[in-house]
Design a protein around this motif. Structure first.
Motif: not given
Length: 66
Positions: A5-6, A17-19, A28-29, A32-37
């Motif tokens: 979860s992000f 997301e499955i990673l 990334v979001c 907006c494409g920013r790095k997610a937490e």
């Protein structure tokens, strides 16, 4: 592969997301494409007793309310 979860700190979007474990910090979001937490869900099980449940020694963990 695990489901993570992000939350995006820029726009606030929450998503899953499955990673692979090796790529979990590369999310990334989708908006907006920013790095997610990473967002931590569920209860804390660190230090859990064999009988199950939280040991109550997790400083800062609000998963079980102790």
């Amino acid at each position: 592969m695990p489901l993570y979860s992000f939350r995006c700190p820029a726009c606030g979007k929450r998503f899953e997301e499955i990673l692979t474990v090796a790529r979990k910090d590369e999310a990334v979001c989708p908006d907006c494409g920013r790095k997610a937490e990473r967002v931590w869900n569920g209860k804390c099980n660190f230090g859990a007793k064999r009988s199950g449940g939280c040991s109550g020694h997790c400083a800062g963990c609000s998963g079980c309310g102790k």
